[in-house]
Scaffold this active site. Structure first.
Site, PDB file in Angstrom:
ATOM      1  N   ASP A  45       6.940 -18.633  41.250  1.00 58.69           N
ATOM      2  CA  ASP A  45       5.494 -18.746  41.119  1.00 58.69           C
ATOM      3  C   ASP A  45       4.969 -17.970  40.034  1.00 58.69           C
ATOM      4  OD1 ASP A  45       5.634 -16.451  42.537  1.00 58.69           O
ATOM      5  OD2 ASP A  45       3.997 -17.264  44.187  1.00 58.69           O
ATOM      6  N   SER A  46       5.756 -17.096  39.715  1.00 61.51           N
ATOM      7  CA  SER A  46       5.724 -16.174  38.432  1.00 61.51           C
ATOM      8  C   SER A  46       5.157 -16.981  37.222  1.00 61.51           C
ATOM      9  CB  SER A  46       6.786 -15.255  38.076  1.00 61.51           C
ATOM     10  OG  SER A  46       8.105 -16.116  37.976  1.00 61.51           O
ATOM     11  N   GLU A 116       7.734 -15.880  50.606  1.00 66.84           N
ATOM     12  CA  GLU A 116       7.430 -14.429  50.782  1.00 66.84           C
ATOM     13  C   GLU A 116       7.160 -13.898  52.250  1.00 66.84           C
ATOM     14  OE1 GLU A 116       4.525 -13.041  47.992  1.00 66.84           O
ATOM     15  OE2 GLU A 116       5.609 -13.933  46.030  1.00 66.84           O
ATOM     16  N   GLU A 183      12.318  -7.074  46.559  1.00 66.05           N
ATOM     17  CA  GLU A 183      11.852  -6.565  45.141  1.00 66.05           C
ATOM     18  C   GLU A 183      10.863  -5.176  45.518  1.00 66.05           C
ATOM     19  OE1 GLU A 183       8.941  -9.739  43.799  1.00 66.05           O
ATOM     20  OE2 GLU A 183       7.976  -8.285  42.337  1.00 66.05           O
TER      21      GLU A 183
HETATM   22  O1  KIV Z   1       8.286 -15.802  41.208  1.00 62.97           O
HETATM   23  C1  KIV Z   1       9.164 -15.294  40.964  1.00 62.97           C
HETATM   24  O2  KIV Z   1       9.455 -14.839  39.813  1.00 62.97           O
HETATM   25  C2  KIV Z   1       9.756 -14.349  41.953  1.00 62.97           C
HETATM   26  C3  KIV Z   1      10.827 -13.451  41.499  1.00 62.97           C
HETATM   27  C4  KIV Z   1      10.271 -12.035  40.825  1.00 62.97           C
HETATM   28  C5  KIV Z   1      11.780 -13.268  42.567  1.00 62.97           C
HETATM   29  O3  KIV Z   1       9.576 -14.558  42.997  1.00 62.97           O
END
Ligand code: KIV
Length: 276
Positions: A45-46, A116, A183
């Site tokens: 979701d980044s 998460e 993380e």
């Molecule tokens: O959304 C993402 O890219 C992540 C990574 C940082 C593990 O959750």
């Protein structure tokens, strides 16, 4: 499909070899990541920050995540593809979590989902795993709830906070997660967690003792210039190279150097003559 990596392969890599994971959000990059032999591709979701220009990962929803996950799975032949459950899909609507997790598997053809940590994480994880969907956990700095945990900071820095992370990892393993992202966790705490659980830990800003590592692809390729966390290693800085190519194109169009003859199509002179 002979070399397709399975959840079982990820589990059995523990204590044998390091695992590799990167994010990808589109077809061309996912193809390259897959060809490089990376074990796992996370459609993270980044996406919100590094592709869509949004401020927070909480601003992407199922529609955007599925759209990008589909592009990634179209490209991937070998890697295990993990769909990152967006905030709205299980934290805002915990009762919708199984339905949404199924959409990643059935519509986007992902192999697993990632969630998460949040208050109801264990209940939600249990329900999704009971529905037959493999789940990767994510503890430490959890961007979807960053305000609640004191912001974008290293987590588990005192004994009490570190113990909470250890307990969360053990609880997620008990629920049946096949791996856990750690993380922004001190390296020694990541090492303790890695030794205490039988499923692989995948670190991002969590030191070298994890069973594997993950990075956001735009960070490691130098394609995201807004900010760069300390844990990112930039393996190439593509942004200035792309900028240079774009400016060269602009200048060549203006000066009529592009397109050259080799980029143009011709018509026979006799045909041209017929037009008077
Ligand atoms: O959304 C993402 O890219 C992540 C990574 C940082 C593990 O959750």
């Amino acid at each position: 499909m002979e070399n397709k990596i399975t959840v079982r392969d990820i589990l059995s890599a523990k204590n044998k070899r390091k695992l590799t994971m990167l994010t990808a959000y589109d077809f061309p990059i996912a193809s390259m990541v897959d060809k490089a032999g990376i074990d796992m591709i996370l459609v993270g979701d980044s996406l919100a920050n590094v592709v869509l220009g949004l401020e927070s990962t909480t601003q992407v929803g199922m529609a955007e995540m599925l759209h990008h996950a589909k592009a990634v799975t179209r490209a991937v032949k070998n890697a295990l593809v993990i769909g990152d459950m967006p905030y709205e899909s299980y934290q805002v609507n915990p009762q919708e979590c199984v339905k949404n997790a199924k959409r990643f598997i059935e519509e986007a053809k992902c192999d697993a989902v990632k969630l998460e940590w949040f208050e109801q994480c264990l209940e939600v994880t249990e329900k999704i795993i009971q529905a037959g969907i493999p789940v990767m956990g994510h503890i430490g700095l959890t961007p979807q709830t960053a305000e609640k945990i004191g912001g974008f900071k290293v987590q588990g820095k005192d004994a009490q906070a570190a113990q909470r992370l250890i307990d969360q990892a053990i609880a997620l393993e008990k629920k049946g997660c096949f791996a856990i992202v750690l993380e922004c966790v001190p390296d020694k705490i990541a090492e303790m967690i890695t030794k205490k659980i039988k499923i692989p830990t995948i670190g991002i800003g969590a030191g070298v003792f994890c069973d594997g590592q993950v990075l956001v692809i735009n960070d490691m390729l130098g394609l995201f210039e807004r900010y760069r966390p300390k844990f990112v290693k930039q393996y190439i800085n593509l942004a200035p190279l792309i900028q240079k190519a774009l400016e060269e194109y602009k200048n060549e169009v203006i000066s009529a150097q592009f397109p050259a003859t080799e980029h143009s199509f011709t018509i026979k002179p006799e045909e041209l003559d017929k037009l008077g």
